[in-house]
Design an enzyme around this catalytic site. Structure first.
Site, PDB file in Angstrom:
ATOM      1  N   HIS A 161      13.434  14.172   4.877  1.00 46.91           N
ATOM      2  CA  HIS A 161      12.451  14.389   5.939  1.00 46.91           C
ATOM      3  C   HIS A 161      12.980  13.919   7.293  1.00 46.91           C
ATOM      4  CE1 HIS A 161       8.486  15.158   7.507  1.00 46.91           C
ATOM      5  NE2 HIS A 161       8.266  13.903   7.816  1.00 46.91           N
TER       6      HIS A 161
ATOM      7  N   SER B 108       7.181  16.245  11.734  1.00 48.89           N
ATOM      8  CA  SER B 108       6.161  15.712  10.833  1.00 48.89           C
ATOM      9  C   SER B 108       4.781  15.876  11.474  1.00 48.89           C
ATOM     10  CB  SER B 108       6.499  14.260  10.479  1.00 48.89           C
ATOM     11  OG  SER B 108       5.779  13.831   9.355  1.00 48.89           O
TER      12      SER B 108
ATOM     13  N   ASP C 197      13.580  17.529   1.900  1.00 42.76           N
ATOM     14  CA  ASP C 197      12.442  17.131   2.725  1.00 42.76           C
ATOM     15  C   ASP C 197      11.163  16.979   1.908  1.00 42.76           C
ATOM     16  OD1 ASP C 197      10.573  16.948   4.963  1.00 42.76           O
ATOM     17  OD2 ASP C 197      12.117  17.950   6.150  1.00 42.76           O
TER      18      ASP C 197
END
Length: 334
Positions: free
Chosen positions: A310, A140, A283
């Site tokens: 995610h 991320s 995701d």
């Protein structure tokens, strides 16, 4: 949609890693190489602005090339990566909390909240541990740090993994709003109202956002092992102050210092042959977008963790570890 050949190859490699690991890898791993194991070494590393907490499983200088994991946020912690400590049966695994997060110092000084400082922070950790080259895995927001680090310090990067890939705020916001259209109409309407000038009660906004998260952020509840790890490791956990300052209060728009961040041009500066993009099937980092990033990184690979959102590491830890294990083995000697 059709997946590229390199993606299919990565999934095939992951499956073969699970089914045909050598006998020594199938044997019981040492205690320090189990998921959520206690660290073999802990230290506080001085960096610009304070000290950051670092933990190591395995002995640096022994085994294969080390791997360092870079958590998301901004303001997150290393905790979710503890599910990957099984990799320490082959190589040192390094986890850390960024400044103002987790067990690291928390000066909460906005002067420290610069992308280049987070990149330099990672380099300070490498120097403190005496690592020559390492695999760099960012998740991320950590993907942005990993990409910036690979572009600035290529001589120290054995490979890069950009997981749950955030490297561009405009692209991330576009993806989030595209994914909204897949949710029930009442949820879409509530979130739209929450982004407006006269939002409904915070409880309504939180409930609608939770529906989004349940689809695209994490699809499985926290495991008992993760809950116990978070309790035992201590620290101050997630820091919403830095998150709001750098990103903002909403998943669907950015009002913080990252609102115009776009590191996509850096993709042309890194070694694509040593770069993997890794996303979950569901995701927030949409596969279509990440495929575009891969196309701009010649020679790179894209892997998808089936069934994961995610948070692929906690949604599907076994599949994620298998993909990473195979990738690291292939790039240890390069």
């Amino acid at each position: 949609m059709r997946f590229p050949i390199r993606l299919l190859a990565a999934l095939s490699l992951a499956l073969s890693t699970i089914l045909s690991a050598p006998a020594w890898a199938q044997a019981a791993a040492p205690v320090s190489a189990q998921p959520y194991a206690a660290p073999d070494r802990e230290l506080m590393v001085p960096v610009e602005g304070g000290r950051v907490y670092v933990r190591v499983n395995g002995v640096i200088g022994k085994g294969a090339t080390p791997v360092v994991f870079i958590h998301g946020g901004p303001g997150g912690t290393h905790d979710g990566f503890a599910a990957m400590l099984g990799l320490a049966d082959e190589r040192p695994v390094i986890l850390y909390d960024q400044l103002d997060s987790g067990r690291s110092d928390r000066p909460n000084d906005p002067a420290n909240w610069r992308v280049e400082r987070f990149v330099s922070e990672l380099e300070s950790i490498r120097q403190a541990l005496g690592v020559d080259r390492w695999h760099v895995v960012g998740h991320s927001w950590g993907s942005a740090i990993a990409l910036e680090y690979a572009a600035r310090y290529p001589e120290h990067v054995a490979s890069s993994v950009l997981a749950g890939t955030y490297i561009s705020t405009p692209r991330w916001i576009a993806d989030a709003n595209a994914l909204l259209t897949e949710l029930p109409k009442p949820v879409q309407a509530t979130i739209a109202a929450c982004e407006g000038t006269a939002p409904p009660p915070a409880s309504d906004c939180d409930a609608a956002t939770e529906v989004f998260y349940a689809h695209f952020n994490r699809r499985e509840p926290a495991s008992p092992e993760l809950i116990a790890y978070v309790r035992n490791i201590g620290g101050h956990g997630f820091n919403p102050v830095i998150y709001n300052a750098m990103w903002g209060p909403s998943e669907f728009r950015s009002t913080g210092s990252l609102k115009d961040y776009d590191a996509v041009p850096l993709l042309a500066r890194i070694d694509g042959a040593r770069t993997m993009f890794l996303v979950g099937q569901y995701d927030e980092a949409r596969i279509d977008t990440v495929q575009d990033f891969a196309r701009q990184t010649p020679g790179s690979e894209l892997a998808v963790v089936p069934g994961a959102a995610h948070g692929m590491i906690t949604d599907r830890p076994i599949a994620t570890e298998a993909i990473l294990r195979g990738w690291f083995r292939r790039h240890d000697g390069e």
